[in-house]
Motif scaffolding. Structure first.
Motif, PDB file in Angstrom:
ATOM      1  N   ALA A   1       0.821  -1.220   0.000  1.00  0.00           N
ATOM      2  CA  ALA A   1       0.000   0.000   0.000  1.00  0.00           C
ATOM      3  C   ALA A   1       0.854   1.268   0.000  1.00  0.00           C
ATOM      4  N   GLY A   2       2.168   1.110   0.209  1.00  0.00           N
ATOM      5  CA  GLY A   2       3.083   2.255   0.139  1.00  0.00           C
ATOM      6  C   GLY A   2       3.212   3.067   1.418  1.00  0.00           C
ATOM      7  N   TYR A   3       2.911   2.472   2.561  1.00  0.00           N
ATOM      8  CA  TYR A   3       3.008   3.177   3.844  1.00  0.00           C
ATOM      9  C   TYR A   3       4.220   2.682   4.632  1.00  0.00           C
ATOM     10  N   THR A   4       4.764   3.586   5.465  1.00  0.00           N
ATOM     11  CA  THR A   4       5.753   3.170   6.456  1.00  0.00           C
ATOM     12  C   THR A   4       4.990   2.859   7.740  1.00  0.00           C
ATOM     13  N   ALA A   5       5.624   2.136   8.638  1.00  0.00           N
ATOM     14  CA  ALA A   5       4.990   1.804   9.914  1.00  0.00           C
ATOM     15  C   ALA A   5       4.670   3.072  10.704  1.00  0.00           C
TER      16      ALA A   5
ATOM     17  N   LYS B   1      -1.399   7.935  11.590  1.00  0.00           N
ATOM     18  CA  LYS B   1      -2.749   8.083  11.033  1.00  0.00           C
ATOM     19  C   LYS B   1      -3.821   7.707  12.059  1.00  0.00           C
ATOM     20  N   PHE B   2      -3.532   6.676  12.857  1.00  0.00           N
ATOM     21  CA  PHE B   2      -4.518   6.213  13.834  1.00  0.00           C
ATOM     22  C   PHE B   2      -4.221   6.721  15.249  1.00  0.00           C
TER      23      PHE B   2
ATOM     24  N   GLY C   1       5.621   2.608  17.658  1.00  0.00           N
ATOM     25  CA  GLY C   1       6.030   1.211  17.587  1.00  0.00           C
ATOM     26  C   GLY C   1       4.905   0.196  17.573  1.00  0.00           C
ATOM     27  N   LYS C   2       3.653   0.642  17.711  1.00  0.00           N
ATOM     28  CA  LYS C   2       2.551  -0.324  17.769  1.00  0.00           C
ATOM     29  C   LYS C   2       2.450  -1.133  16.487  1.00  0.00           C
ATOM     30  N   VAL C   3       2.571  -0.477  15.361  1.00  0.00           N
ATOM     31  CA  VAL C   3       2.466  -1.179  14.076  1.00  0.00           C
ATOM     32  C   VAL C   3       3.619  -2.163  13.915  1.00  0.00           C
ATOM     33  N   THR C   4       4.823  -1.717  14.249  1.00  0.00           N
ATOM     34  CA  THR C   4       5.998  -2.589  14.140  1.00  0.00           C
ATOM     35  C   THR C   4       5.858  -3.821  15.025  1.00  0.00           C
ATOM     36  N   LYS C   5       5.343  -3.614  16.230  1.00  0.00           N
ATOM     37  CA  LYS C   5       5.169  -4.744  17.152  1.00  0.00           C
ATOM     38  C   LYS C   5       4.145  -5.741  16.623  1.00  0.00           C
TER      39      LYS C   5
ATOM     40  N   GLU D   1       3.735  -6.372  13.507  1.00  0.00           N
ATOM     41  CA  GLU D   1       4.364  -7.033  12.364  1.00  0.00           C
ATOM     42  C   GLU D   1       5.535  -7.927  12.762  1.00  0.00           C
ATOM     43  N   THR D   2       5.940  -7.882  14.017  1.00  0.00           N
ATOM     44  CA  THR D   2       7.046  -8.722  14.490  1.00  0.00           C
ATOM     45  C   THR D   2       6.602  -9.690  15.580  1.00  0.00           C
ATOM     46  N   THR D   3       5.302  -9.804  15.788  1.00  0.00           N
ATOM     47  CA  THR D   3       4.664 -10.690  16.777  1.00  0.00           C
ATOM     48  C   THR D   3       4.975 -10.319  18.223  1.00  0.00           C
ATOM     49  N   GLU D   4       5.530  -9.113  18.443  1.00  0.00           N
ATOM     50  CA  GLU D   4       5.728  -8.669  19.832  1.00  0.00           C
ATOM     51  C   GLU D   4       4.377  -8.428  20.494  1.00  0.00           C
ATOM     52  N   THR D   5       3.413  -7.998  19.681  1.00  0.00           N
ATOM     53  CA  THR D   5       2.040  -7.880  20.175  1.00  0.00           C
ATOM     54  C   THR D   5       1.372  -9.229  19.991  1.00  0.00           C
ATOM     55  N   LYS D   6       1.027  -9.880  21.093  1.00  0.00           N
ATOM     56  CA  LYS D   6       0.498 -11.238  21.035  1.00  0.00           C
ATOM     57  C   LYS D   6      -0.979 -11.293  20.652  1.00  0.00           C
ATOM     58  N   ARG D   7      -1.705 -10.197  20.937  1.00  0.00           N
ATOM     59  CA  ARG D   7      -3.143 -10.173  20.638  1.00  0.00           C
ATOM     60  C   ARG D   7      -3.466  -8.934  19.806  1.00  0.00           C
ATOM     61  N   ILE D   8      -3.997  -9.128  18.632  1.00  0.00           N
ATOM     62  CA  ILE D   8      -4.376  -8.018  17.765  1.00  0.00           C
ATOM     63  C   ILE D   8      -5.896  -7.873  17.824  1.00  0.00           C
ATOM     64  N   LYS D   9      -6.345  -6.716  18.267  1.00  0.00           N
ATOM     65  CA  LYS D   9      -7.781  -6.478  18.424  1.00  0.00           C
ATOM     66  C   LYS D   9      -8.478  -6.469  17.063  1.00  0.00           C
ATOM     67  N   ALA D  10      -9.725  -6.927  17.065  1.00  0.00           N
ATOM     68  CA  ALA D  10     -10.497  -7.018  15.822  1.00  0.00           C
ATOM     69  C   ALA D  10     -10.688  -5.649  15.176  1.00  0.00           C
ATOM     70  N   ASP D  11     -10.961  -4.600  15.995  1.00  0.00           N
ATOM     71  CA  ASP D  11     -11.180  -3.278  15.393  1.00  0.00           C
ATOM     72  C   ASP D  11      -9.881  -2.694  14.849  1.00  0.00           C
ATOM     73  N   ASP D  12      -8.745  -2.977  15.510  1.00  0.00           N
ATOM     74  CA  ASP D  12      -7.451  -2.530  14.986  1.00  0.00           C
ATOM     75  C   ASP D  12      -7.156  -3.214  13.653  1.00  0.00           C
ATOM     76  N   LEU D  13      -7.484  -4.484  13.574  1.00  0.00           N
ATOM     77  CA  LEU D  13      -7.254  -5.230  12.341  1.00  0.00           C
ATOM     78  C   LEU D  13      -8.134  -4.690  11.214  1.00  0.00           C
ATOM     79  N   ASP D  14      -9.368  -4.358  11.534  1.00  0.00           N
ATOM     80  CA  ASP D  14     -10.259  -3.779  10.528  1.00  0.00           C
ATOM     81  C   ASP D  14      -9.720  -2.448  10.002  1.00  0.00           C
ATOM     82  N   LYS D  15      -9.216  -1.611  10.909  1.00  0.00           N
ATOM     83  CA  LYS D  15      -8.650  -0.317  10.505  1.00  0.00           C
ATOM     84  C   LYS D  15      -7.488  -0.515   9.534  1.00  0.00           C
ATOM     85  N   LEU D  16      -6.611  -1.466   9.848  1.00  0.00           N
ATOM     86  CA  LEU D  16      -5.456  -1.719   8.988  1.00  0.00           C
ATOM     87  C   LEU D  16      -5.887  -2.260   7.631  1.00  0.00           C
ATOM     88  N   MET D  17      -6.841  -3.180   7.615  1.00  0.00           N
ATOM     89  CA  MET D  17      -7.293  -3.747   6.347  1.00  0.00           C
ATOM     90  C   MET D  17      -8.000  -2.693   5.496  1.00  0.00           C
ATOM     91  N   ASP D  18      -8.740  -1.798   6.140  1.00  0.00           N
ATOM     92  CA  ASP D  18      -9.392  -0.713   5.398  1.00  0.00           C
ATOM     93  C   ASP D  18      -8.348   0.203   4.776  1.00  0.00           C
TER      94      ASP D  18
END
Length: 287
Positions: A25-29, A35-36, A41-45, A47-64
């Protein structure tokens, strides 16, 4: 039968999908985080599995944001996030395994290659051999030792389940002659090893003691491969305190090359089976 899904592997797969989608999509972390109004570092975490639980609404925001509109793909990514929150069978053995445990990756492995110089590999051990092996370390709580041996037996199911993992083991001859638990325990262990070698998904090769210098004069290791292309291979090295996982492609490639070299120095599977029988016979008491 144990569950054959890996929460850590699902999270790792989702993290890879998010990173690739962001890059496409052409974005940096940093841009995504700003934007949100997320913490640094939240986005980087994610993408590196440092964040063990990804919330459904956060995932929707990223996919949108990344314009992931396909219903099937979105559902698949949400399923991965949900699966990543599950607990594997090994969570029942909190005294034995850490948060990032080898069985977590073994659960979905399609191919496991292991080289062992000091003992029979864990996935091929008998209960009495495993317990005797664990008793050989520092004095410990008998209940913990029993739990560790029990957990090791549960791990073995990946080799005999429906659609089992392919297992290739190279074992140093010295490990097969080391009288762990005494002659009877070792004899039982070798008999089980010979039985497992006859399974279509199991290959066992022995590296004889007269081989001399070879590529296996290093720490024992295990390489795990997975059926999904997004799940890159991983190397596991056991240590005195905790296991070490190597995920960089160059590390995996180096250990794969070493395994191939050791395999070339070892006996064939047929000659290895004959040697296992010979060692078993040598343990029999004279009549």
């Amino acid at each position: 039968m144990t569950d054959s899904s890996s929460p850590t592997l699902r999270l790792r797969r989702l993290a890879t999908m998010l990173r690739r989608a962001r890059e496409e999509a052409g974005y940096t972390a940093t841009q995504v985080g700003n934007k949100f109004k997320w913490s640094a570092g939240k986005v980087t975490k994610m993408e590196t599995t440092e964040t063990k639980r990804i919330k459904a609404d956060d995932l929707d925001k990223l996919m949108d944001l990344y314009e992931i509109t396909g219903a099937e793909q979105r559902a698949s990514m949400h399923a991965l996030a949900k699966d990543a929150r599950q607990r594997g069978w090994w969570s029942k053995y909190k005294e034995v395994f850490t948060d990032r445990a080898l069985p977590d990756f073994e659960a979905e492995a399609s191919m496991i290659r292991t080289y062992e110089a000091q003992m029979v590999p864990g996935l091929l051990q008998t209960p009495t051999y495993a317990e005797a092996l664990l008793l050989g370390g520092r004095f410990g709580n008998p209940e913990i030792i029993k739990k560790k041996a029990e957990a090791r037996m549960v791990r073995r199911e990946i080799l005999t389940r429906i659609n089992p993992a392919r297992f290739r083991a190279i074992i140093d001859e010295g490990a097969l002659r080391r009288a762990i638990g005494g002659p009877e325990v070792l004899k039982e262990q070798l008999a089980y090893l010979h039985y497992m070698a006859q399974l279509p998904n199991v290959d066992i090769q022995v590296l004889t003691s007269d081989t001399g210098s070879h590529a296996g004069l290093c720490a024992p290791f295990t390489i795990l491969d997975f059926p999904d292309p997004l799940d890159l291979p991983i190397v596991y090295i056991d240590t005195a305190s905790n296991g070490l996982f190597l995920e960089e492609p160059e590390d995996v490639e180096a250990h794969s090359a070493i395994f191939g070299d050791i395999q070339g120095s070892a006996l064939s599977t047929v000659r290895s089976a004959d040697l296992i029988i010979d060692i078993m016979k040598s343990l029999e008491s004279p009549s």
